[in-house]
Design a protein around this motif. Structure first.
Motif, PDB file in Angstrom:
ATOM      1  N   LEU A 158      -1.984  -8.203   7.252  1.00  0.00           N
ATOM      2  CA  LEU A 158      -2.878  -9.259   6.743  1.00  0.00           C
ATOM      3  C   LEU A 158      -2.732  -9.350   5.225  1.00  0.00           C
ATOM      4  CD1 LEU A 158      -5.952  -8.345   8.961  1.00  0.00           C
ATOM      5  CD2 LEU A 158      -4.537 -10.399   9.176  1.00  0.00           C
ATOM      6  N   THR A 199      -3.452  -9.778   1.297  1.00  0.00           N
ATOM      7  CA  THR A 199      -4.502  -9.528   0.302  1.00  0.00           C
ATOM      8  C   THR A 199      -4.044 -10.112  -1.032  1.00  0.00           C
ATOM      9  OG1 THR A 199      -4.819  -7.370   1.345  1.00  0.00           O
ATOM     10  CG2 THR A 199      -6.026  -7.783  -0.704  1.00  0.00           C
ATOM     11  N   SER A 221      -9.154  -6.476   0.536  1.00  0.00           N
ATOM     12  CA  SER A 221      -8.245  -6.281   1.663  1.00  0.00           C
ATOM     13  C   SER A 221      -8.975  -6.220   3.008  1.00  0.00           C
ATOM     14  CB  SER A 221      -7.465  -4.980   1.461  1.00  0.00           C
ATOM     15  OG  SER A 221      -6.833  -4.608   2.658  1.00  0.00           O
ATOM     16  N   ASN A 239      -7.365  -5.324   5.677  1.00  0.00           N
ATOM     17  CA  ASN A 239      -6.805  -4.115   6.297  1.00  0.00           C
ATOM     18  C   ASN A 239      -7.658  -2.907   5.950  1.00  0.00           C
ATOM     19  OD1 ASN A 239      -4.422  -5.723   7.012  1.00  0.00           O
ATOM     20  ND2 ASN A 239      -4.069  -5.701   4.802  1.00  0.00           N
ATOM     21  N   VAL A 240      -7.998  -2.825   4.660  1.00  0.00           N
ATOM     22  CA  VAL A 240      -8.832  -1.711   4.194  1.00  0.00           C
ATOM     23  C   VAL A 240     -10.237  -1.834   4.793  1.00  0.00           C
ATOM     24  CG1 VAL A 240      -9.890  -0.694   2.137  1.00  0.00           C
ATOM     25  CG2 VAL A 240      -7.487  -1.386   2.092  1.00  0.00           C
ATOM     26  N   ARG A 250     -10.470  -0.418   8.223  1.00  0.00           N
ATOM     27  CA  ARG A 250     -10.453   1.053   8.218  1.00  0.00           C
ATOM     28  C   ARG A 250     -11.825   1.596   7.836  1.00  0.00           C
ATOM     29  NH1 ARG A 250      -5.023   0.772   4.513  1.00  0.00           N
ATOM     30  NH2 ARG A 250      -3.794  -0.373   6.029  1.00  0.00           N
ATOM     31  N   ARG A 290       1.316   8.146   9.272  1.00  0.00           N
ATOM     32  CA  ARG A 290       2.542   7.357   9.121  1.00  0.00           C
ATOM     33  C   ARG A 290       3.784   8.259   9.233  1.00  0.00           C
ATOM     34  NH1 ARG A 290       0.817   2.853   4.476  1.00  0.00           N
ATOM     35  NH2 ARG A 290      -0.406   1.605   5.941  1.00  0.00           N
ATOM     36  N   ARG A 311      -2.699  10.297   5.540  1.00  0.00           N
ATOM     37  CA  ARG A 311      -3.322   9.704   4.355  1.00  0.00           C
ATOM     38  C   ARG A 311      -4.826   9.520   4.587  1.00  0.00           C
ATOM     39  NH1 ARG A 311      -2.163   3.288   3.428  1.00  0.00           N
ATOM     40  NH2 ARG A 311      -3.634   2.920   1.726  1.00  0.00           N
ATOM     41  N   ASP A 337      -0.394   5.731   0.265  1.00  0.00           N
ATOM     42  CA  ASP A 337       0.092   4.344   0.331  1.00  0.00           C
ATOM     43  C   ASP A 337       1.496   4.277  -0.285  1.00  0.00           C
ATOM     44  OD1 ASP A 337       0.356   1.611   0.424  1.00  0.00           O
ATOM     45  OD2 ASP A 337      -1.528   1.156  -0.580  1.00  0.00           O
ATOM     46  N   THR A 377       3.388   0.139   8.378  1.00  0.00           N
ATOM     47  CA  THR A 377       3.210   0.478   6.961  1.00  0.00           C
ATOM     48  C   THR A 377       3.357  -0.763   6.075  1.00  0.00           C
ATOM     49  OG1 THR A 377       3.941   2.754   7.260  1.00  0.00           O
ATOM     50  CG2 THR A 377       4.312   1.803   5.091  1.00  0.00           C
TER      51      THR A 377
HETATM   52  O1  LIG Z   1      -4.354  -4.076   2.479  1.00  0.00           O
HETATM   53  C1  LIG Z   1      -3.384  -4.399   1.809  1.00  0.00           C
HETATM   54  O2  LIG Z   1      -3.165  -5.570   1.506  1.00  0.00           O
HETATM   55  C2  LIG Z   1      -2.390  -3.373   1.368  1.00  0.00           C
HETATM   56  C3  LIG Z   1      -2.597  -2.051   2.025  1.00  0.00           C
HETATM   57  C4  LIG Z   1      -1.410  -1.207   2.005  1.00  0.00           C
HETATM   58  O3  LIG Z   1      -0.466  -1.396   1.274  1.00  0.00           O
HETATM   59  C5  LIG Z   1      -1.344  -0.089   2.927  1.00  0.00           C
HETATM   60  O4  LIG Z   1      -2.343   0.264   3.541  1.00  0.00           O
HETATM   61  O5  LIG Z   1      -0.267   0.495   3.045  1.00  0.00           O
END
Ligand SMILES: O=C(O)CCC(=O)C(=O)O
Ligand SMILES: NC(=O)C1=CN([C@@H]2O[C@H](COP(=O)(O)OP(=O)(O)OC[C@H]3O[C@@H](n4cnc5c(N)ncnc54)[C@H](OP(=O)(O)O)[C@@H]3O)[C@@H](O)[C@H]2O)C=CC1
Ligand SMILES: [Mg+2]
Length: 473
Positions: A103, A105, A113, A115-116, A119, A129, A153, A362, A393
């Motif tokens: 997705l 950001t 984000s 994605n963040v 989480r 990973r 991580r 990351d 990733t």
């Molecule tokens: O959420 C994002 O846009 C980047 C996150 C990211 O690079 C990661 O989690 O590896």
């Protein structure tokens, strides 16, 4: 219950017992297609996962996919700025295991984000990973097969908490004033340091709880690995950020040497024990000199500290770990972050599990993926105690979006991680075989094709998925 989506009419929920998934034969699994190249990668991934499950279990098991929305696709369906609709959160909470494409950001402003956010909302505190080499994968590295690491991580805190203030904002200015005038003391440690008045401000929280629950998972994983890979390296920049990154290291060692005392040995302990094994009569001071090369130049206080460390180790663990028994334990060591970036290139086979904070992990996971063939080969999983979301990733790779060109390998391998997490190993193994054999036969997408000498004609994203299925055997 849902505003705009409907769950599949067949299938059942995955539930959780003591943090482990309990999986029916026909689980309902929500998926997010993803922005950018998600449009190419997701159909390829779904096709490979379905084919593997059907073949491995002769049709007795099947995933019922439940399409849920996030990112640009969500805004199209739910309206402007509806990047992460409640429907999606409800579905992931209800069904427990999900898989997603990348997705977008924006940089420097705009939404935080997604994605963040996922989480953090589901407390998926471990980002796993793995970076391993598939035979035949072209790589810019001379010995990519030597790298076989898993980045563990921390996934919920660090600067990813997103607590920051823009330069010139009212709160930012107030904070700088309070810090400069009231909180940064003029001590020998801080001197007269002052934050520049035109600085942006970000906060980096690293907690003991967050660090230790991550390291706990990493050590538990190491216990399942073959003996030669039973190692956890704590990665940090603790020489500079003493109370955040340095504390991560200390809390990691503390956890290893208390909760996992019988199962672990630290690197320094192994040196101390090894010295005594070589020379049973070695004095504590001589042992200290051998573990700390700069010993003779230290102040008397520091020398005394190291001698004490030697005595404590011998008193506490000689019986349980001495006489070579430590060699059967999980080795816990630590490396400073900049150093580990060169170490995974120069001495890749010396590392196994790399336990990191959020930002270091990351960076490190992209760098490690590059060694084994690139971001097209970098899968991942975000795992909590009652929910897991699998994702690659890499990001959305927007310049390749919609071209049926990108390598779907990393999302497919994230699917493999999901199948393994579900206990569907036979289907996971088929995909690993299919992907490995396709690559070994030079059937690869553009990213790998350009690294092969002499060059091969690249497959499309969809063709690579078909090649994987053909190689199931
Ligand atoms: O959420 C994002 O846009 C980047 C996150 C990211 O690079 C990661 O989690 O590896
Ligand atoms: N978890 C997530 O959803 C993540 C989202 N993002 C977001 O993605 C967006 C784009 O980020 P960006 O920095 O461009 O990083 P990306 O990871 O999206 O892409 C950077 C480059 O990496 C290579 N690459 C990425 N994915 C693949 C793949 N599947 N196969 C082959 N090569 C690949 C491509 O290199 P080349 O062109 O040289 O072939 C690509 O141009 C940003 O908005 C970012 O925030 C980033 C990371 C994770
Ligand atoms: Mg990243």
């Amino acid at each position: 219950m849902y505003e705009k989506i409907t769950p599949p009419t067949t299938g059942a929920k995955i539930t959780f017992k003591n943090g482990e998934p309990v999986v029916p034969e026909n689980p309902i699994i929500p998926f997010i297609r993803g922005d950018g190249t998600g449009i190419d990668i997701w159909p390829a991934t779904e096709k490979v996962l379905d084919a593997a499950v059907a073949k491995a279990y002769n049709g007795t098991r099947k995933i019922s996919w439940f399409k849920v929305y996030a990112g640009d696709e969500a805004c199209d369906l739910y309206g402007t700025y509806q990047y992460l609709p409640q429907d999606t959160l409800t579905a992931i909470k209800e069904y427990g295991v999900a898989i997603k494409g990348p997705l977008t950001t924006p940089v420097g402003g705009g939404i935080r984000s997604l994605n963040v956010a996922l989480r953090q909302i589901f407390d998926l505190y471990t980002c796993v990973r793995p970076c391993r080499y598939y035979a035949g994968t072209p790589s810019p590295h001379k010995t990519p097969e030597k790298l076989d690491v898993i980045v563990y991580r921390e996934n919920t805190e660090d600067i990813y908490l997103g607590i920051e203030w823009k330069q010139g904002s009212e709160i930012g200015n107030r904070l700088i004033k309070i810090l400069n005038e009231e909180l940064i003391p003029a001590t020998s440690e801080h001197g007269k340091k002052q934050i520049p008045l035109d600085a942006g401000i970000g906060i980096k929280p690293i907690s003991k709880t967050g660090s230790q629950r991550l390291v706990r998972r990493a050590i538990k994983h190491a216990l399942l690995l073959p003996k030669n890979k039973q190692q956890v390296t704590l990665v940090h920049k603790g020489n500079i950020m003493k109370y955040t990154e340095g504390a991560f290291r200390d809390w990691g060692y503390e956890l290893a040497t208390t909760e996992f005392r019988q199962e672990t040995v630290t690197e320094r302990e192994s040196w101390i024990l090894g010295n005594k094994e070589k020379n049973p009569n070695i004095s504590a001071e001589e042992n200290a000199r051998q573990i700390d090369p700069g010993f003779d130049a230290l102040t008397p206080e520091k020398k005394a500290q190291i001698v004490k460390e030697v005595e404590t180790v011998i008193n506490r663990i000689w019986d349980s770990h001495g006489n070579g028994k430590w060699q059967e334990k999980i080795m816990v060591n630590d490396r400073i972050a900049d150093s580990i970036f060169q170490q995974i290139q120069t001495r890749p086979d010396e590392y196994s599990i790399l336990a990191t904070m959020n930002l270091n992990g990351d960076y490190l996971s992209d760098a490690a993926a590059a060694i084994v063939g690139g971001l097209g080969m970098g899968p991942g999983a975000n795992i909590g105690d009652s929910c897991a979301i699998f994702e690659a990733t890499h990001g959305t790779a927007p310049k390749h979006a919609g071209l049926d060109k990108i390598n779907p390998g990393s999302v497919i391998l994230s699917g493999v991680m999901m199948l393994e997490y579900m206990g569907w190993q036979a289907a996971a193994d088929l995909i690993k075989k299919g992907l490995g054999d396709a690559i070994a036969n030079g059937q690869v997408t553009y990213d790998l094709a350009r690294l092969i000498e002499p060059p091969v004609q690249p497959l499309k994203c969809s063709e690579f998925a078909d090649a994987i299925i053909k190689h199931f055997g």
